[in-house]
Design a protein around this motif. Structure first.
Motif, PDB file in Angstrom:
ATOM      1  N   CYS A  20     -70.621 136.913  34.142  1.00 33.10           N
ATOM      2  CA  CYS A  20     -70.290 136.406  32.740  1.00 33.10           C
ATOM      3  C   CYS A  20     -69.023 137.052  32.160  1.00 33.10           C
ATOM      4  N   ARG A  21     -68.332 136.167  31.121  1.00 37.47           N
ATOM      5  CA  ARG A  21     -67.187 136.769  30.834  1.00 37.47           C
ATOM      6  C   ARG A  21     -67.323 137.977  29.927  1.00 37.47           C
ATOM      7  N   ARG A  22     -68.568 138.377  29.710  1.00 37.25           N
ATOM      8  CA  ARG A  22     -68.938 139.300  28.788  1.00 37.25           C
ATOM      9  C   ARG A  22     -69.462 140.498  29.558  1.00 37.25           C
ATOM     10  N   THR A  75     -67.365 137.663  17.499  1.00 34.71           N
ATOM     11  CA  THR A  75     -67.454 137.395  18.946  1.00 34.71           C
ATOM     12  C   THR A  75     -66.184 137.654  19.651  1.00 34.71           C
ATOM     13  N   SER A  76     -66.721 138.207  20.590  1.00 37.31           N
ATOM     14  CA  SER A  76     -65.463 138.792  21.360  1.00 37.31           C
ATOM     15  C   SER A  76     -66.039 138.693  23.083  1.00 37.31           C
ATOM     16  N   CYS A  77     -64.935 138.986  23.956  1.00 34.32           N
ATOM     17  CA  CYS A  77     -65.297 139.154  25.397  1.00 34.32           C
ATOM     18  C   CYS A  77     -64.333 140.231  25.927  1.00 34.32           C
ATOM     19  N   VAL A  78     -64.296 140.486  27.303  1.00 34.21           N
ATOM     20  CA  VAL A  78     -63.417 141.198  28.138  1.00 34.21           C
ATOM     21  C   VAL A  78     -62.115 140.883  27.707  1.00 34.21           C
ATOM     22  N   ASN A  79     -61.832 139.847  27.309  1.00 34.42           N
ATOM     23  CA  ASN A  79     -60.359 139.385  27.345  1.00 34.42           C
ATOM     24  C   ASN A  79     -59.782 139.378  25.841  1.00 34.42           C
ATOM     25  N   CYS A  80     -60.551 139.815  24.604  1.00 37.18           N
ATOM     26  CA  CYS A  80     -60.070 139.886  23.627  1.00 37.18           C
ATOM     27  C   CYS A  80     -61.090 140.705  22.721  1.00 37.18           C
ATOM     28  N   GLY A  81     -60.486 140.852  21.561  1.00 42.37           N
ATOM     29  CA  GLY A  81     -61.314 141.272  20.236  1.00 42.37           C
ATOM     30  C   GLY A  81     -60.627 142.970  19.988  1.00 42.37           C
ATOM     31  N   THR A 106     -58.769 136.944  19.299  1.00 43.51           N
ATOM     32  CA  THR A 106     -59.941 136.326  19.766  1.00 43.51           C
ATOM     33  C   THR A 106     -59.325 135.367  20.512  1.00 43.51           C
ATOM     34  N   CYS A 107     -59.862 135.237  21.966  1.00 40.16           N
ATOM     35  CA  CYS A 107     -59.537 134.215  22.873  1.00 40.16           C
ATOM     36  C   CYS A 107     -59.894 132.675  22.698  1.00 40.16           C
ATOM     37  N   ASP A 108     -59.317 132.087  23.329  1.00 37.31           N
ATOM     38  CA  ASP A 108     -59.737 130.580  23.537  1.00 37.31           C
ATOM     39  C   ASP A 108     -61.239 130.300  23.522  1.00 37.31           C
ATOM     40  N   ASP A 109     -61.618 131.055  24.947  1.00 38.30           N
ATOM     41  CA  ASP A 109     -63.150 130.714  25.257  1.00 38.30           C
ATOM     42  C   ASP A 109     -64.063 131.157  24.194  1.00 38.30           C
ATOM     43  N   CYS A 110     -63.675 132.213  23.552  1.00 38.13           N
ATOM     44  CA  CYS A 110     -64.189 132.942  22.353  1.00 38.13           C
ATOM     45  C   CYS A 110     -64.686 132.007  21.085  1.00 38.13           C
ATOM     46  N   ILE A 111     -63.153 131.045  20.914  1.00 35.15           N
ATOM     47  CA  ILE A 111     -63.108 130.535  19.862  1.00 35.15           C
ATOM     48  C   ILE A 111     -64.072 129.262  19.985  1.00 35.15           C
TER      49      ILE A 111
HETATM   50 ZN   LIG Z   1     -62.876 136.249  24.306  1.00 34.94          ZN
END
Ligand SMILES: [Zn+2]
Ligand SMILES: [Zn+2]
Length: 736
Positions: A166-168, A124-130, A103-108
């Motif tokens: 959006c990041r997602r 919680t996640s986004c294109v950069n993590c999960g 999980t990336c810092d933005d999602c945390i």
């Molecule tokens: Zn993320």
């Protein structure tokens, strides 16, 4: 100056936010057209005056992407008015399967922002993590081909998914508390516990000393505090085995010595377990009796929330499985198998499609290639044939080669039982299926009786593919380098050309022509596998002297047991012959009273290494023998020297350190001789014993001092996790 074109970007471009990134760049440079995912490539149709700037920008990629090539073709037709993201097409499938990402810092930050849509939401996640690999059934990586397809997204998630700013945007794992997977807490026997916040409840239970199974990304962990670690080990029946921990970054820095490189590994998006030296070697004895401890940082939203609620900054976090067996991935099995081991189970309803254990690294080398690091993709030219490597028996995984790429699966385990074999087969089918493999060649270990060898025969028959057997230690060297080399393979055991058990081998040549030119002395293993479990048997096998008999007698061996062992060694009954490095280290560990029974993989040698850490090194006389064309290091004389020093009352840690040092020096000397005789400028090193820092650094230092280059492959495990890759490399080098 181009103002239009079709851009084909090949590489790791899926599941890494590539299309939204391209979209954002198109907006920035006023480009119209389309972008489409085609598996391992992205196809962009672009029109606009700033085409060249756009091309330069998209060629740089996103943080998680890796670009192999960028091609531009002419594009006809009328420019559209807008830039749009198209549905994924099937396209080519050679290459890439996305790995799970912490999980990336933005999602945390989203999770811990009061009032945020994601406040307190564990998935919680986004294109950069999960999660990625652990949830996919096929590629291209889109939501309908993942286990997230069971969770239709709500309108709030939908608006983020479709919002290019959006990041997602196009985040396939997007989910919120309203529409995404949910947590549940159970008593181990299956009674649900009604909790408003299951994570908070689980944290309180852990703080109170309970043992809790926690469903993670790729399987279940068993967690508890340091205080409960002794009880956990008792329940698992693994009282000696060191366990990994998950802790806050501050706590890891407090308990362990952390180098910059190790800190980078700890905080990397792969978030492996990093084996670190303890600040105080005697600390945390119930968790690890060694001078080292495996540490990882929280890597999912669930972990971060758990640590936010916990009073303890550190938890034991071990995979929920029997050693060598597959990790448990579903609630039903967890309830069935873990009820005697854990008190509670914290689970969720997102299906784990592909099991994935934690990766483990140490000192810049990979011990276990798994979550985050695998499926691992290497761009390598091994010809036109499609190749499957089914791995060795212990610490197995599989590798699949097709069209210029080799994909290595996550760690599978010890393929000695039907469950793990089934998992190996499932993994091979999944990875082969995802990249569209149709095998021409199946490569397996030389051992005729391995379950993986039988599996290789079956696959070959069904696929009409050729079969190739590759000797274990040659596969090690093939995984290290394809260049001409002298190759050192030092490990536990592998079936040799002559039917004896190899494990301290020096080769010369170039894959696929590696000649055995030197090895450790061939010594008896009284009782075969029993000598692995009880290293004192190994000790007597190598040093069948009255002194050693007296030592064993003083340690409680009965006259009867000693008589049987003596007869066994004298007559060679039920005695295997081995040149294994691991078994020699085991014998030294037994001699020095460090480890008399092996209860987990590598225990005697690992404890020897821990003891040696504090020791002073002395150079001993090293004796070399000849065996046909091979130079042979006399391990019997090294062990005899250790015995003499021990009997004379020398410090145990000094003897341990010197034994490791002189063994390593002896191996290096043989490799240097082989290199100098043949004019070969480099020495490759592989095998599980090379994880031992003192041994690895001694060999590397001696080889470099002789003016030779040392080659180790830090992209793959030094241990048996590199074998399937080495097998594939061997198979792909055969035709040349
Ligand atoms: Zn993320
Ligand atoms: Zn939602």
């Amino acid at each position: 100056m181009r103002t239009r074109g079709t851009i084909i970007i090949r590489g790791i471009v899926q599941g890494v936010g590539f299309r939204p990134f391209v979209y954002a760049q198109a907006r920035k440079f006023g480009i119209t057209g389309t972008v489409k995912n085609l598996g391992s490539e992205v196809e962009i149709h672009a029109f606009g005056d700033h085409f060249e700037e756009f091309l330069a920008a998209v060629s740089r990629g996103t943080p998680l992407s890796r670009i192999d090539s960028v091609d531009i073709q002419d594009l006809r037709g009328n420019p559209p008015d807008t830039f749009t993201i198209l549905e994924s097409g099937s396209g080519s499938r050679s290459g890439f399967i996305p790995a799970d990402v912490a999980t990336c810092d933005d999602c945390i930050a989203d999770i811990f922002t009061p009032g945020s849509r994601y406040e307190g939401y564990w998935a919680t996640s986004c294109v950069n993590c999960g999660p990625r690999y652990s949830i996919i059934t096929a590629i291209p990586y889109d939501r309908e081909r993942t286990s997230m397809t069971a969770f239709p997204i709500c309108s709030a998630c939908e608006s983020e998914y479709t919002d290019p700013s959006c990041r997602r945007h196009h985040a396939q794992t997007i989910a919120c508390a309203g529409c995404g997977p949910h947590l549940a807490l159970f008593k181990a026997e299956g009674t649900p516990i009604m909790a408003v916040d299951p994570i908070k409840e689980a944290a309180a239970l852990l703080d109170g000393g309970s043992i809790v199974a926690i469903r993670g990304i790729g399987g279940f962990h068993i967690a508890c505090t340091e205080e409960a670690a002794g009880e956990l080990k008792r329940r698992l029946g693994r009282t000696e085995q060191p366990l990994a921990v998950m802790a806050t970054a501050e706590e890891v820095e407090r308990i362990a010595v952390v180098s910059d490189e190790e800190r980078r590994a700890l905080h990397s998006r792969e978030r492996p377990i990093v084996v670190l030296a303890k600040k105080d070697p005697a600390s945390l004895p119930t968790i690890s009796g060694l001078h080292t401890i495996g540490c990882m940082l929280p890597y999912t939203g669930l972990h971060h929330l758990l640590f936010a609620h916990l009073a303890h900054p550190l938890l034991v976090m071990t995979s929920a499985n029997l050693p060598g067996y597959p990790m448990i991935t579903d609630l039903e099995t967890a309830l069935g198998r873990l009820s005697g081991e854990v008190d509670y189970i914290l689970t969720h309803d997102r299906r784990i499609v592909n099991r994935c254990d934690d990766s483990v690294v140490r000192g810049g080398y990979i011990i276990r290639l798994s979550r985050g690091l695998a499926p691992k993709r290497a761009a390598i030219d091994l010809g036109d044939r499609c190749i499957l490597g089914v791995g060795p028996e212990l610490n197995a995984n599989v590798s699949v080669y097709r069209n210029g790429f080799c994909i290595t699966s996550p760690h599978v385990g010890n393929v000695r039982n039907p469950q793990t074999l089934a998992y190996l087969e499932e993994t091979a089918e999944r990875i082969g299926g995802i990249i569209g493999a149709r095998y021409d060649l199946i490569v397996h270990d030389l051992h005729p009786q391995f379950l993986s060898t039988r599996y290789a025969r079956e696959v070959a028959e069904v696929a009409g593919a050729e079969l190739l057997a590759v000797q274990h230690h040659r596969a090690h060297i093939a995984a290290a380098t394809r260049e001409e080399c002298v190759g050192i393979a030092i490990d536990g055991v592998g079936y040799g050309d002559d039917g004896t058990i190899w494990g301290g081998e020096v080769f010369a040549g170039r894959v696929p022509h590696l000649d055995r030119v030197a090895h450790l002395e061939v010594v008896p293993m009284p009782g075969g596998d029993l000598a692995t479990r009880f290293p004192e048997r190994m000790l007597y096998g190598i040093l069948p002297t009255s002194g050693v008999r007296d030592l064993l007698s003083s340690r409680g061996w009965s006259e009867m047991e000693l008589a049987v062992l003596t007869r066994q060694v004298e007559r060679g009954l039920n005695v295997a012959a081995t040149s294994s490095t691991g078994r020699v280290l085991d014998a030294a560990s037994a001699l020095l009273g460090i480890c008399r029974e092996r209860t987990y993989d590598g225990e005697p040698a690992m404890k020897l290494e821990s003891t040696a850490c504090a020791g002073k090194v002395t150079a001993w006389e090293i004796e070399f023998l000849r065996d046909g064309g091979c130079e042979v290091l006399s391990t019997r004389s090294l062990l005899a020297e250790a015995y003499r020093r021990s009997a004379a009352g020398a410090q145990v840690n000094d003897i341990a350190a010197s034994f490791q040092y002189n063994l390593a020096r002896g191996v290096a000397v043989m490799a240097i001789h082989a290199a100098e005789e043949r004019g070969i400028p480099r020495v490759a090193l592989s095998g599980g014993v090379a994880y031992n820092r003192a041994i690895r650094e001694t060999i590397a230092g001696e080889v470099q001092a002789a003016g030779l280059e040392v080659v180790m492959n830090q992209e793959y495990p030094l241990g048996d996790g590199c074998i399937s890759f080495g097998q594939v490399v061997y198979g792909g080098s055969e035709e040349e």
